[in-house]
Structures are given as structure tokens and as C-alpha cells.
Design a protein around this motif. Sequence first.
Motif, PDB file in Angstrom:
ATOM      1  N   ASN A 109      50.251  -4.979  36.518  1.00  0.00           N
ATOM      2  CA  ASN A 109      50.735  -3.960  37.210  1.00  0.00           C
ATOM      3  C   ASN A 109      49.345  -3.380  38.627  1.00  0.00           C
ATOM      4  O   ASN A 109      49.255  -2.970  38.309  1.00  0.00           O
ATOM      5  CB  ASN A 109      51.532  -2.795  37.302  1.00  0.00           C
ATOM      6  CG  ASN A 109      52.601  -2.532  38.758  1.00  0.00           C
ATOM      7  OD1 ASN A 109      51.772  -2.237  39.308  1.00  0.00           O
ATOM      8  ND2 ASN A 109      53.656  -2.530  38.148  1.00  0.00           N
ATOM      9  N   GLN A 123      49.351  -2.671  41.786  1.00  0.00           N
ATOM     10  CA  GLN A 123      49.542  -0.836  42.293  1.00  0.00           C
ATOM     11  C   GLN A 123      49.111  -0.051  41.710  1.00  0.00           C
ATOM     12  O   GLN A 123      48.438   1.228  41.547  1.00  0.00           O
ATOM     13  CB  GLN A 123      51.399  -0.945  42.807  1.00  0.00           C
ATOM     14  CG  GLN A 123      51.710   0.198  43.511  1.00  0.00           C
ATOM     15  CD  GLN A 123      50.458   0.453  44.602  1.00  0.00           C
ATOM     16  OE1 GLN A 123      50.135  -0.653  44.885  1.00  0.00           O
ATOM     17  NE2 GLN A 123      50.022   1.305  44.690  1.00  0.00           N
ATOM     18  N   GLY A 144      52.864  -0.287  31.543  1.00  0.00           N
ATOM     19  CA  GLY A 144      53.538  -1.058  32.581  1.00  0.00           C
ATOM     20  C   GLY A 144      54.840  -1.337  32.730  1.00  0.00           C
ATOM     21  O   GLY A 144      56.002  -1.237  33.624  1.00  0.00           O
ATOM     22  N   TYR A 189      55.871   2.563  34.266  1.00  0.00           N
ATOM     23  CA  TYR A 189      55.919   2.425  35.489  1.00  0.00           C
ATOM     24  C   TYR A 189      56.681   1.759  36.311  1.00  0.00           C
ATOM     25  O   TYR A 189      58.115   2.159  37.130  1.00  0.00           O
ATOM     26  CB  TYR A 189      54.775   1.868  35.930  1.00  0.00           C
ATOM     27  CG  TYR A 189      54.092   1.824  37.196  1.00  0.00           C
ATOM     28  CD1 TYR A 189      53.834   2.557  37.728  1.00  0.00           C
ATOM     29  CD2 TYR A 189      54.539   0.536  38.161  1.00  0.00           C
ATOM     30  CE1 TYR A 189      53.842   2.311  39.741  1.00  0.00           C
ATOM     31  CE2 TYR A 189      54.584   0.456  39.378  1.00  0.00           C
ATOM     32  CZ  TYR A 189      54.763   1.567  39.785  1.00  0.00           C
ATOM     33  OH  TYR A 189      53.955   1.942  41.766  1.00  0.00           O
ATOM     34  N   GLN A 190      57.978   0.692  35.510  1.00  0.00           N
ATOM     35  CA  GLN A 190      58.872   0.173  36.149  1.00  0.00           C
ATOM     36  C   GLN A 190      59.737   0.310  36.232  1.00  0.00           C
ATOM     37  O   GLN A 190      61.119   0.886  37.176  1.00  0.00           O
ATOM     38  CB  GLN A 190      59.282  -1.037  35.031  1.00  0.00           C
ATOM     39  CG  GLN A 190      58.324  -2.228  35.262  1.00  0.00           C
ATOM     40  CD  GLN A 190      58.604  -3.240  34.296  1.00  0.00           C
ATOM     41  OE1 GLN A 190      59.421  -3.511  33.326  1.00  0.00           O
ATOM     42  NE2 GLN A 190      57.421  -4.265  34.287  1.00  0.00           N
TER      43      GLN A 190
END
Length: 798
Positions: free
Chosen positions: A633, A635, A694, A697-698
Motif C-alpha cells: 500500500n 499511501q 495493510g 489500513y483498509q
Amino acid sequence: MDFLAHKKKIKKQGKKRNKNKSRAGLGGPFALNVSLRVIQTMLLGFIVVLFLGGMLALGIGAGYFAHLVEGTSVLTKTEIQQKVGDVAESSKLLYDDSQELATIQSDPIREKVASNEISPWVKKALVATEDENFYKHHGVVPKAVVRASLAEIVGFGAGSGGSTLTQQLIKQQVLTNETSFKRKANEIVLALDLEKYLSKDEILTAYLNISPFGRNNKGQNIAGVEEAAVGIFGVHAKDLNLAQSAFIAGLPQSPIVYSPYTNTGDLKQDYSYGMARKDDVLFNMYREQVISKKEYEAAKKYDLAKDFQGRQDVEVQQHGFLYYTVYNEAISIIAKQQAKDDGVSDAEYKKDEVSTRYIEQAKVKMQNQGLTVKSTINKNIYDAMQLGVAEYGQYLDDGSGETVETGSVLMDNSTGRIYGFVGSRDYTTNQNNHAFDTSRQAGSSIKPVLVYGPAIDQGLLGSESRIADFPMKYQHGEHAGKALENAENKGSKTFQTAREALTESTNITAYHVYQDMLSKKGSDQYAYENYLKKMNYPSSDTWGVESAPLGTTNVSTLTEVNGFQTLANGGTYEQGYLIDSITDSTGKEIYKHKDNPVQVYSKATASIMNDMMRSVITEQKTTPFKSILSGVNYQLSTADWVGKTGTTDNYADNWLIVSTPTITLGSWTGRDDNQPMADGAGTRTANYMAYLAGRIYQVNPNIFGTSEKFELSDDVKQVKVSDFTGLKAGKVTHNGTTYQVPSGETTSLWAKDGPAANTYEFGIGGADADYKTYWNTRNKSSSKAKTTDNDDQADDDD
């Protein structure tokens, strides 16, 4: 004798005869009269004696009653209402947004309901059967009490009762089931008080909510009219018909006998006792004229058996790490709180027998008092972490065929709040909670909090101070004479900067910094006592041994993550916590987490450490976490990540703890049997951690604070120093030789004091041979005489 005198004599004699005649004539009535007077006098005396005896007995009785109730607590209206309404209920565990995490079943199970949620038939049936004078008395029926007391004294008819519903409620909720005059006397006093504070309907409702009602169709013990209605007839208490109400109202007298179910939830082969009891209740209702003859006969003929629910299996909740971790933490909080309320000191509580007692009390409270425990766990984040370990935990395996385990914690930097965690790869196969309960050697992950953080905080070095990294051996203890090695070599044969030493995680440099600090502070426990102890790291003699800066002391994942939270939070420790609040069944908050910030490192120190640990992540000398995360990811990879790795001998343990300005995420990986993993454990851990981050974060990208940056504190001293020595630039003279310091400056970050003037022995931990090697292989040198006029012409000894 003259006539007059004779006449007087005759008259006198006549009067005497008449008098004697009168007495003789009244002989019978006179005796009776006297007898009656005697009897009257005796009866009056008996009555007086009886009265005085009665008064004496009454006085003695009153005195004895006063003696019995002596010491009985005088309860306020609020207290007695709370005690009576304190119904055993299932407690609940909640997520941070108040979604239900789990229910802690009570035994018996029950659900409290309001008065308007109970059928009027149940109330009428109960009163008619248990206390027909309920609406007339004031809590006690004197003649019933006397009858029961006499029966108790003479031992005949002792089971004849005498307790009103009010007294029964007091006995169940406030007193005990002990059979004694003292308990009975206390029961009477409190029943009279209860009637002053609660209405008749409130008393009835409380009684119906707390009384036992036998078993349900799952074989569970039940209490309270709602559970009885649902568990026996499959309807709510407010919807019970007359026959059903009569059956339920009859249960409290002997719940198990009258219950239609066995302990397996099957219908009894013979449930006639309960049916006969139902008929008795209906007759009592008819006798008390609360139902008509027509209603009585119809209810008696009603086919109640068809309403009994069929057997159902108990729905067993599948508990895992989350349930047990939150539950146990809540139990610990409640136990400690109760001990404190009882005046138990911390030292006393640490005794096993004391803490065990309070923990058991806390479990009973949790199971029966309808507590609501609100955790800090975010459901979406926790679920994402479980999905992450399920999907990517395999990345940790090293090809040996043995499962490599892990424990992870995600913590908020500013508060210590725990958003989520991973206990193991799979709870069904491994119940060891590697996040909270398992302790393993910290390896090099301990260096920021034990070595460099304290040394910088004490002004012993700056970010560019030089530290010896030459081959050496342990000097003391069990390792004496053994070579102290770095992960990649036995020493780089140079002086590294503190930043380089941390970034490359060299052991020799950490050793020298730690020994320098302990020797200057005069205590081998200095770093622990003044830093780690404040962050609740475990006490151990191993903090003082030579290998301590290499991470030979066991710590939990939670402890290590909390240490890095401190650095990420400006040096302020906020103890990691799982429980936000605990409320009782009335909604009263009995516990609320309070921040307790502890300034462990100065803000300057913390900001310097974060600056140095940024180099660990960005330069990727010990972990490829940053580049892997970029692929997972992009970002998320742009966040200002700082952190540290850690590996123990033979790769038995591997650590990676990373922070952004808002959160800290850390993981331990290894085998439960402490056997080594294959080479490359650091890369495997980085791979797993990147994918785990990750996943988180989702579901919640905001917690990572990707737009925020770690900034140097305003009080950090940014000093220009020699790139070669880490000290202030300038010529160096040693033993008659002047050394020209190579050109080149850099900025060194200091939290306290600052760099000294340049000197030949500029580094930490260097020996004479080390300095000679460093100067002679990197610089020109000449005699002082030759360089007096032109130092730039010094010969090159290379």
C-alpha cells in the motif's frame, strides 16, 4: 327498780336479742359474700401478677429483640432499593463502539424486566398463593410471626412459614437463608423499612425478577419470571395466560421438583407435581376471589402440557483470545478495586492467597451482577488483524515444517489504548497469547529504550557521537572471555556514530554505551530503575549484566510496544489498556480508565530517538519493511515510519516494532519450543508486518496519521561537529603529536549538555589500539615540531 329504769333495761335486752336474731338469720349469705370477696381479691391479684408478668415478658422480649437486631445496618432508601434490585444478571463485554463482544452467562441465567412486562395474572397468582394479605400488611403479619416462632421453639410445625413476600425478598436479597432468631428479627426490621421505601408493585416486581424458577428446556438453571416464561412456554412474561401464570407462580416454592424439565432439557417422564401445584395456585386464586369459578375451571382444564417447549441445545459461545483477554483484564481491575475498598495494601494484595480470594470474588461479581465492560478494542481493526494473520501468517514459516508463531499489538501513542492484537496464528491450535502473556528475549529491539534513549537523555552522547566497534570479548560473568559479536561481523574496526550503530544494530557499540552509562552512574540497575521501571518492564537482575543491551531479558510484546509508544509520544509513557469503563446493572460507572502520564524521557530525547529510528526504517539495513509496505500500500508507506528490529541468538526470536506519530504496531515471531528459526527471519517478519498493516489500513486508514510527521523538539541542541570525531571541530594533540582532523562537519542532535572540545580519545569504549588504528589509517600525522608552522604538511601514515 323504778319503771323507767326497768323499761330501759327491757329495751336494751330486746335490741340485743334482735341483733343476735338478725345475725343468725343472715348466716348463709354472709359466708358466700365473704367467699366471693376472697375470690375476687385473689383473681385481682392473679390478674395483677399476670399483667406484671406479661409486662416483664414483654420487656424481656423487647429487650431480646433489641439485642437480636443490634448491629443491623440501618439502610438508606437508596441502599435498600439497590440491594433489593440487585438482580443477578449476565454481564456483557463490549467493543469500543458499544457493539456486543460477548455475554458472560450467569448461573442461574435471568433477564430483568419491568413491571409492565409481567402479566397481571402472575402477580395475582403469586399473592393468592404466597401472601394473601400482601396488600393489607406493612411488611410483616404479627400473628404469623408469633405462630412461626412458637413452632420453632416447640419444634412442631416448624415449616409452617410466617414470612410475607416482603420478608422473603429481604431474605433472598439482603440477608442469608440461615435459620435463627437473629436473622428473623433482622428480616422483620428490614421488611418494615422496605415497605416504607417501595410500593407493593415494586416489591412484587423485584420478587418475580430474583426468584428461582427451576430449569428451562435447555437444562439451564433459570431465575426471574421472564426466563421462566421464555424457557418453559416460549413466550414473554407479559404474554402469559392464566394457566401458564399459575404454573410459574407455583414454581418458587420448590423449583426443581415442580420444573417440567431435567438437567438435560428433556421433559420429565412425570411432571405431575408441577401440574398439581398449578391447580393449587388456581384454587387459591378462586378462593381469594381474584378469578371467577368459570375462569378457575377453564384454566384447570387447559391443556398446559402442549405449551411446554421441546428440548433445545445450549448455544455454546466460541471464545477466543479477545474474550479471555478482555474478561481477565476486567476481573483483575474489579479484584484490585475491591481490595482497595477493603483497605488492602498493594503489598498485601501481591500475596497469592489474598489476590486469589479477590479474583474469585470478582468472577462471581462478573457472572451475576449484570456488569457492562466496555473495551478499547475496535471491532473492524481487530477483525482485520485476525484476517491478516490468517492470510499472511504463513509468510513467517521458515520451511522447517514447524509453525512459527507470532504475537502483535496495535496501540494508540497518545493514550496507550489498544486497538487490536494478535494472540497466535490460530487460537484453535495454539492458545498461548503471544501478545500479552508470553515473554521472550527482546534482542536488539531493547536498544532504543534501554541503551540509546537513557544515554542521550543523560547527555552522554548525541546522534553523531562516535562509539567503538572493534573486536572484543566479554569481561565478566558467564560469558567472560567469549567474543562479543555483531550480527554480521566481529566488529567493523572503526568508530560508528550513534545513528549508524542503531541503524545497523551493532552489538559492540551498544555494549560500550551501556557500560559507559552504568559506570558513570555507579549502578548496574541505573537504566532499569530510572527508565524501564517507569514503563512497567519486568524487574530482573539481568538488566545489569554485560549482555543486557543485546536484549537477553524476557519481555512481552505488549511491554515492548508500550516502550516504543513512550518514545513516539514525546517520552511520555501511557500504560497500555484494554478496558475503558465498567458499569453496574443500574448504569452506574464503577470504573473508568484514567490517563496516568509518566514522563520517562525528555521531549528532546524522544524526538532525537524517533529521528534516529527513522533511519532504521528508511535505510533498511536491518529490515525491508518500508519497501515491502510500498508494494502492499503505497499511501501507507508514505507515513513517517520509525522503528527497530530485534533478533536473538540463533534466530530464536525476531522482533519488529514500528511507529507513526499516531500509533505503534509491534510483533514478536518465533517458535514456542524456543528452537532456532532459519536465517532470514527479519525479512519474513517484515513481510508479515507490512501485509498486517495493510489489512488494518483498509478498514481504518485514519489511525495511521499518514499526514503527520515526527518533529524535533524545540529544545533539541543541533550542534555542528566534526564528522570524524563527533566532537566540536578543532586540532587534536596527543603525546606530542598534533593530528589534523579531516575536514567535514555534520549536525549532531543533543538532548542535554552538548559535545565536548575535540580530543584524541573522542569516542565511547575505545581502547588505545583502537584510537591508534582509527587515527593512523584515516589521517596524516607528524611530530608537533614539524606541524607547528604548517599542519597541512603532515605526513600520511597510510
